[in-house]
Motif scaffolding. Structure first.
Motif, PDB file in Angstrom:
ATOM      1  N   GLY A 191       0.746  -1.349   0.016  1.00 51.98           N
ATOM      2  CA  GLY A 191      -0.031  -0.102  -0.027  1.00 51.98           C
ATOM      3  C   GLY A 191       0.918   1.208  -0.113  1.00 51.98           C
ATOM      4  N   VAL A 192       0.199   2.309  -0.075  1.00 49.79           N
ATOM      5  CA  VAL A 192       1.143   3.735  -0.194  1.00 49.79           C
ATOM      6  C   VAL A 192       1.492   3.654   1.385  1.00 49.79           C
ATOM      7  N   LYS A 193       2.586   4.545   1.573  1.00 51.78           N
ATOM      8  CA  LYS A 193       3.742   4.263   2.834  1.00 51.78           C
ATOM      9  C   LYS A 193       2.677   4.810   3.897  1.00 51.78           C
ATOM     10  N   GLU A 194       1.413   5.556   3.866  1.00 48.96           N
ATOM     11  CA  GLU A 194       0.689   6.032   4.974  1.00 48.96           C
ATOM     12  C   GLU A 194      -0.079   4.662   5.712  1.00 48.96           C
ATOM     13  N   SER A 195      -0.044   3.795   4.850  1.00 44.77           N
ATOM     14  CA  SER A 195      -0.791   2.618   5.320  1.00 44.77           C
ATOM     15  C   SER A 195      -0.085   1.415   6.085  1.00 44.77           C
ATOM     16  N   LEU A 196       1.183   1.879   6.486  1.00 39.21           N
ATOM     17  CA  LEU A 196       2.023   0.879   7.103  1.00 39.21           C
ATOM     18  C   LEU A 196       1.296   0.580   8.401  1.00 39.21           C
ATOM     19  N   HIS A 197       1.280  -0.705   8.840  1.00 35.56           N
ATOM     20  CA  HIS A 197       0.979  -1.235  10.012  1.00 35.56           C
ATOM     21  C   HIS A 197       1.797  -2.192  10.325  1.00 35.56           C
ATOM     22  N   GLY A 198       2.021  -2.297  11.692  1.00 38.38           N
ATOM     23  CA  GLY A 198       3.203  -3.439  12.062  1.00 38.38           C
ATOM     24  C   GLY A 198       2.563  -4.894  11.823  1.00 38.38           C
ATOM     25  N   HIS A 199       1.142  -4.963  12.005  1.00 34.66           N
ATOM     26  CA  HIS A 199       0.809  -6.453  11.982  1.00 34.66           C
ATOM     27  C   HIS A 199       0.659  -6.877  10.565  1.00 34.66           C
ATOM     28  N   THR A 200       0.943  -6.087   9.629  1.00 33.41           N
ATOM     29  CA  THR A 200       0.751  -6.645   8.385  1.00 33.41           C
ATOM     30  C   THR A 200       1.709  -7.691   7.938  1.00 33.41           C
ATOM     31  N   LEU A 201       3.107  -7.845   8.462  1.00 33.94           N
ATOM     32  CA  LEU A 201       4.094  -8.906   8.199  1.00 33.94           C
ATOM     33  C   LEU A 201       3.341  -9.940   8.695  1.00 33.94           C
ATOM     34  N   GLY A 202       2.792  -9.991  10.012  1.00 28.69           N
ATOM     35  CA  GLY A 202       2.368 -11.206  10.763  1.00 28.69           C
ATOM     36  C   GLY A 202       1.116 -11.584   9.805  1.00 28.69           C
ATOM     37  N   LEU A 203       0.288 -10.733   9.310  1.00 29.76           N
ATOM     38  CA  LEU A 203      -0.642 -11.565   8.243  1.00 29.76           C
ATOM     39  C   LEU A 203      -0.120 -12.114   7.251  1.00 29.76           C
ATOM     40  N   VAL A 204       0.801 -11.755   6.549  1.00 33.63           N
ATOM     41  CA  VAL A 204       1.170 -12.450   5.440  1.00 33.63           C
ATOM     42  C   VAL A 204       1.825 -13.734   5.961  1.00 33.63           C
ATOM     43  N   VAL A 205       2.664 -13.638   6.592  1.00 30.00           N
ATOM     44  CA  VAL A 205       3.129 -14.821   7.471  1.00 30.00           C
ATOM     45  C   VAL A 205       2.194 -15.801   7.817  1.00 30.00           C
ATOM     46  N   ALA A 206       1.244 -15.652   8.309  1.00 32.79           N
ATOM     47  CA  ALA A 206       0.235 -16.600   8.616  1.00 32.79           C
ATOM     48  C   ALA A 206      -0.705 -17.164   7.373  1.00 32.79           C
ATOM     49  N   ALA A 207      -0.790 -15.904   6.438  1.00 33.94           N
ATOM     50  CA  ALA A 207      -1.102 -16.476   5.146  1.00 33.94           C
ATOM     51  C   ALA A 207      -0.363 -17.502   4.274  1.00 33.94           C
ATOM     52  N   ALA A 208       0.708 -17.245   4.556  1.00 37.49           N
ATOM     53  CA  ALA A 208       1.576 -18.262   3.805  1.00 37.49           C
ATOM     54  C   ALA A 208       2.076 -19.541   4.539  1.00 37.49           C
ATOM     55  N   ARG A 209       1.747 -19.664   5.805  1.00 34.66           N
ATOM     56  CA  ARG A 209       1.657 -20.850   6.533  1.00 34.66           C
ATOM     57  C   ARG A 209       0.643 -21.551   6.330  1.00 34.66           C
ATOM     58  N   GLN A 210      -0.324 -20.755   6.085  1.00 34.84           N
ATOM     59  CA  GLN A 210      -1.848 -21.314   5.726  1.00 34.84           C
ATOM     60  C   GLN A 210      -1.680 -22.156   4.383  1.00 34.84           C
TER      61      GLN A 210
END
Length: 672
Positions: A191-210
Motif C-alpha cells: 500500500g502507499v506508505k501511509e498505510s504502514l501497519h506493524g501487524h501486516t507482516l504477521g498477517l502475510v506470514v500467517a497466510a503463507a503458512r496456511q
C-alpha cells in the motif's frame, strides 16, 4: 543512531529521514557508519549495486498476457490453494487501502486484489498482474527481498532502492514447498506508505503458512494415491532401477541399484528422493517438456500413473536386467534355471495351451515374419516378443520396444521416425534417429499397437511396405530392415470393422497371429507359478520360503486373475512381504481376491445353523459364521456386526478352520 534497531523485522516511520539520507550516501558510495538502516535492507542495497540496478527505474517490467496465463497454468496448484488465504487477507484489510498479491518464485504477480483507487496507483509502477518484482530488475522491495532471503520481510518507503517505489510500503512472506522446502512463491501486501501497519507482516506470514499447510495436505494425499498406483510397478520391475516422480517432477521414491543405472546408461542426473526432474513436471506444456527432455531419458522408460482424478505422476523404469523385467511366467516346481540356449525357457508352464503357444512361437521365430501377439494385459506379451527375437535370425541385432499407448501422436511420430535438425523449436542439433533406425537389422516391438492414432497408421504402413524412413522435417530417405512384432489386448478385427484401425495395416502386421493364453485358461500352472514365486521372493528378501495356508492356496486357485500372471506376482509378493512369520495366512489376501472368495456362489445364503450347546467357543464360532453369511462374505461388515476389528476376525476365522466342529459343512462353505 546505534545499530540496535538495524536487525529488527518491522520498519519504523520515524526512521524515514535517516534512511533517506543513508540511501543518498550509499548511492554516492560514502560510508554508512552509524546510519539507522536495517541489516536486511542494507544487504539488499548491496545486491542491487552488484546487479547494477538503476535506482531511477520508474516501474517494474511486465510480462505479456499470454506469458502470464502460462505462468498461472504452471502454478495452478499454488493459485488454487492460495485463493482462500488471499480472500481472508482481503477481508481483514478491506479498509486499509492495500493490495493483496500472490507471486511465483520469480517474483511475477499472478493474482492481485484490492480497491480500484489503490490498484490504479499501483499500475503506475506496474504493481499489477504480470509485473515482475525481482530484486535484480526493480531493486529492494518486499517481494524480491523475500525471494532472495527466503524469509518474511517488510520494506517501507525510503528502504526501497528505486526512487519511484519509495512512496510504497510492503510486507511479503515466502511460500515453501512442504516436500523439499524449495521456494514456490510469495504472498505480499502493499500500500502507499501511509498505510504502514506493524501487524501486516504477521498477517502475510500467517497466510503463507496456511497455504503451505494446505499444499502439504494435498501433497500427502496425492503421494498416497501415487504410491498406491505405483506398488505394482515396484514389484513388477524389481530387477530394474525404478524412479517414482510426482506430477510436479519431484522424485518421491526410488528402488534398485542407482550406481548400476548410471554406469549402464552414462547418466549424469542426480536420481535421489527430493531432487527435481523438470522435464517430467506435468504442469508444464507437453511440447516444452519434450523439447527439453535429456537424451538419456528414453520414452519407453516412462510409465504415466493415473487414477480417477487424472495423471498422478510418472514411473521411470530404467532396465538393468532384461531377462527379469517382466517376470510374468514362473519356473517349474523344480525351480531350475532354464537352459541358456532355449530362448523360450523363461516362459514357464506345463499346461497344454501354453505348450501349444510356445511350440507355435518356436516355429515362427526362425521365419523372420511379422508377428501379432494377442492376449490380455499381463499375459506376458513382451516376454514372448523378446523370446521370438532371441530365437530368430536377428538375435545379435538390437531389440527396440515402443509403447504406442504411452505417447501422444506428435511424440510417437518423432520417436518412431526421428527428426532432422531444426524440425521444430528445441530439436537437438544434428537431429535424432527414430526407433526404426535404432532397430535396423533387428526387431522393433510395438506394444499396444491398437492405441496408435488412426492418422499415424498410414505412415507406419509406408515404412513397413517400402522399408524406407523419412525423419520429421527432412527429405532424405533412409533404408531400414526390421522385423516387426506388435502386440495388443484389443480385438483388432473389431477395430477394423469400427473404422478405428486400417485394414491394410492390420494385414501387414498380422502375417502370423500368436494367441497367448490367459492365466484362467491354464489353472493347472497356478500352483507351479506360486511355488516358484515363493522361492524367488525368499531369495529376494533373504529368508526361507513361506508356507501357504491351505485356504490361501485355494483362494489363489479359485480366483479368476483378470490381470493374469502380472497380477498374481504382484499379489503374492505383497502377501510375502507383509507376512510376519513363516506362514502366509488368509488375513493377507488382497481385498479383491478375498472379496471374490467370500462372494463366490459357494458362500452360504441359507438360514444359519442353530448353535449347539458345546460351550462358549461353539457359540462364538457360530456367531462368526452367521455374521459372515449375513454380510454375504463382506468381512468388514461382518467385523462391524460382531464389534471386533477385521484383523481379529481373520485370526478367529483361522482358529475356527483349524478346529473340528459338528457343523463342518457350514465352515467348509464359508472358508472354501
Amino acid at each position: 543512531m546505534p545499530f540496535s534497531h538495524c536487525g529488527t523485522l518491522i520498519p519504523r516511520v520515524s526512521d524515514e529521514a535517516v534512511v533517506a539520507s543513508a540511501w543518498e550516501r550509499f548511492l554516492q558510495d560514502k560510508p554508512l557508519e552509524n546510519e539507522g538502516v536495517r541489516k536486511v535492507v542494507l544487504a539488499s542495497w548491496q545486491r542491487c549495486r552488484s546487479e547494477a540496478v538503476d535506482p531511477a527505474r520508474p516501474s517494474a517490467p511486465g510480462a505479456a498476457a499470454e506469458r502470464v496465463r502460462q505462468l498461472q497454468r504452471l502454478n495452478s496448484d499454488l493459485c488454487d490453494v492460495a485463493r482462500p488465504a488471499l480472500e481472508s487477507l482481503r477481508d481483514i484489510l478491506r479498509e486499509c487501502g492495500t493490495l493483496i498479491m500472490l507471486c511465483d518464485q520469480g517474483g511475477t504477480i499472478l493474482q492481485l486484489s484490492g480497491e480500484t483507487r489503490v490498484r490504479n496507483v499501483g499500475e503506475e509502477i506496474n504493481l499489477a498482474t504480470g509485473g515482475c518484482w525481482n530484486e535484480e530488475v526493480i531493486g529492494t522491495n518486499a517481494i524480491g527481498t523475500a525471494i532472495v532471503t527466503g524469509a518474511p520481510v517488510q520494506i517501507h518507503a525510503n528502504e526501497h532502492f528505486c526512487l519511484d517505489v519509495k512512496r510504497w510500503t510492503c510486507a511479503a512472506a515466502p511460500i515453501l514447498d512442504p516436500f523439499d522446502h524449495s521456494l514456490l512463491g510469495v504472498v505480499d501486501v502493499s500500500g502507499v506508505k501511509e498505510s504502514l501497519h506493524g501487524h501486516t507482516l504477521g498477517l502475510v506470514v500467517a497466510a503463507a503458512r496456511q497455504i503451505e499447510c494446505e499444499l502439504g495436505r494435498r501433497d500427502v494425499a496425492r503421494h498416497e494415491r501415487l504410491l498406491t498406483r505405483a506398488i505394482d510397478h515396484f514389484i513388477r520391475y524389481a530387477s530394474d532401477y525404478v524412479v517414482l516422480i510426482d506430477s510436479r517432477g519431484r522424485i518421491v521414491r526410488t528402488n534398485g541399484n542407482a550406481q548400476a543405472a548410471r554406469e549402464t546408461y552414462n547418466l549424469q542426473m542426480l536420481l535421489q528422493v527430493g531432487s527435481q526432474v523438470p522435464e517430467l513436471d506435468l504442469a508444464r506444456p507437453e511440447a516444452d517438456r519434450y523439447r527439453q527432455r535429456p537424451q538419456w531419458l528414453r520414452p519407453e522408460w516412462l510409465h504415466p500413473l493415473k487414477d480417477h482424478e487424472g495423471v498422478l505422476g510418472t514411473m521411470v523404469v530404467i532396465p538393468l536386467a532384461v531377462g527379469d523385467r517382466h517376470p510374468a511366467i514362473s519356473l517349474p516346481k523344480t525351480v531350475t534355471t532354464p537352459a541358456s540356449d532355449d530362448a523360450f525357457g523363461e516362459i514357464i508352464g506345463e499346461s497344454e495351451v501354453l505348450k501349444a503357444a510356445k511350440a507355435r512361437a518356436r516355429r515362427v521365430a526362425m521365419l523372420d515374419l511379422a508377428v501379432l501377439l494377442l492376449g490380455e494385459t499381463g499375459a506376458g506379451k513382451e516376454l514372448f516378443a523378446r523370446a521370438l527375437h532371441r530365437a530368430g535370425p536377428r538375435a545379435a541385432a538390437p531389440f527396440i520396444a515402443v509403447n504406442c499407448g504411452a505417447l501422444t501422436r506428435e511424440l510417437l511420430a518423432s520417436e518412431l521416425f526421428g527428426y532432422a535438425e531444426g524440425a521444430f523449436t528445441g530439436a537437438r542439433r544434428g537431429g535424432l534417429p527414430g526407433k526404426f533406425e535404432q532397430a535396423d537389422g533387428g526387431t522393433l516391438f510395438l506394444d499396444e499397437i491398437g492405441e496408435m492414432p488412426l492418422d499415424m497408421q498410414p505412415h507406419l504402413l509406408r515404412v513397413l511396405q517400402d522399408g524406407v524412413v523419412v525423419r520429421l522435417g527432412d527429405t532424405r530417405e533412409r533404408c531400414v530392415s526390421v522385423r516387426m512384432i506388435a502386440a495388443t489386448n484389443r480385438d483388432l478385427q473389431n477395430e477394423v470393422n469400427a473404422g478405428r484401425f486400417r485394414q491394410d495395416l492390420y494385414h501387414r502386421l498380422s502375417v502370423v497371429n500368436l494367441h497367448l493364453p490367459a492365466l484362467r485358461e491354464r489353472p493347472g500352472d497356478i500352483e507351479t507359478i506360486v511355488e516358484h514365486l515363493n522361492n524367488k521372493m525368499a531369495r529376494k528378501y533373504g529368508c526361507a520360503p513361506k508356507r501357504l495356508d491351505p485356504a490361501v492356496k485355494q483362494a489363489l486357485l479359485d480366483y479368476g486373475w483378470p490381470g493374469n500372471i502380472r497380477e498374481l506376482q504382484n499379489a503374492f509378493e505383497v502377501m510375502f512381504a507383509l507376512s510376519e512369520d513363516d506362514v502366509i495366512d488368509i488375513s493377507l489376501l488382497p481385498p479383491s481376491i478375498a472379496q471374490a472368495e467370500w462372494s463366490s456362489p459357494a458362500s452360504p445364503t441359507s438360514a444359519p445353523v442353530p448353535p449347539s450347546f458345546g460351550g462358549l467357543k461353539e457359540i462364538e464360532r457360530q456367531a462368526i459364521l452367521d455374521a459372515i453369511a449375513k454380510a454375504h462374505g463382506n468381512m468388514s461388515m461382518a467385523a462391524r456386526t460382531l464389534g471386533i476389528s477385521r484383523s481379529t476376525l481373520y485370526v478367529k476365522m483361522a482358529a475356527i478352520r483349524a478346529q473340528p466342529c459338528d457343523s463342518g459343512a457350514v465352515a467348509a462353505r464359508v472358508f472354501r
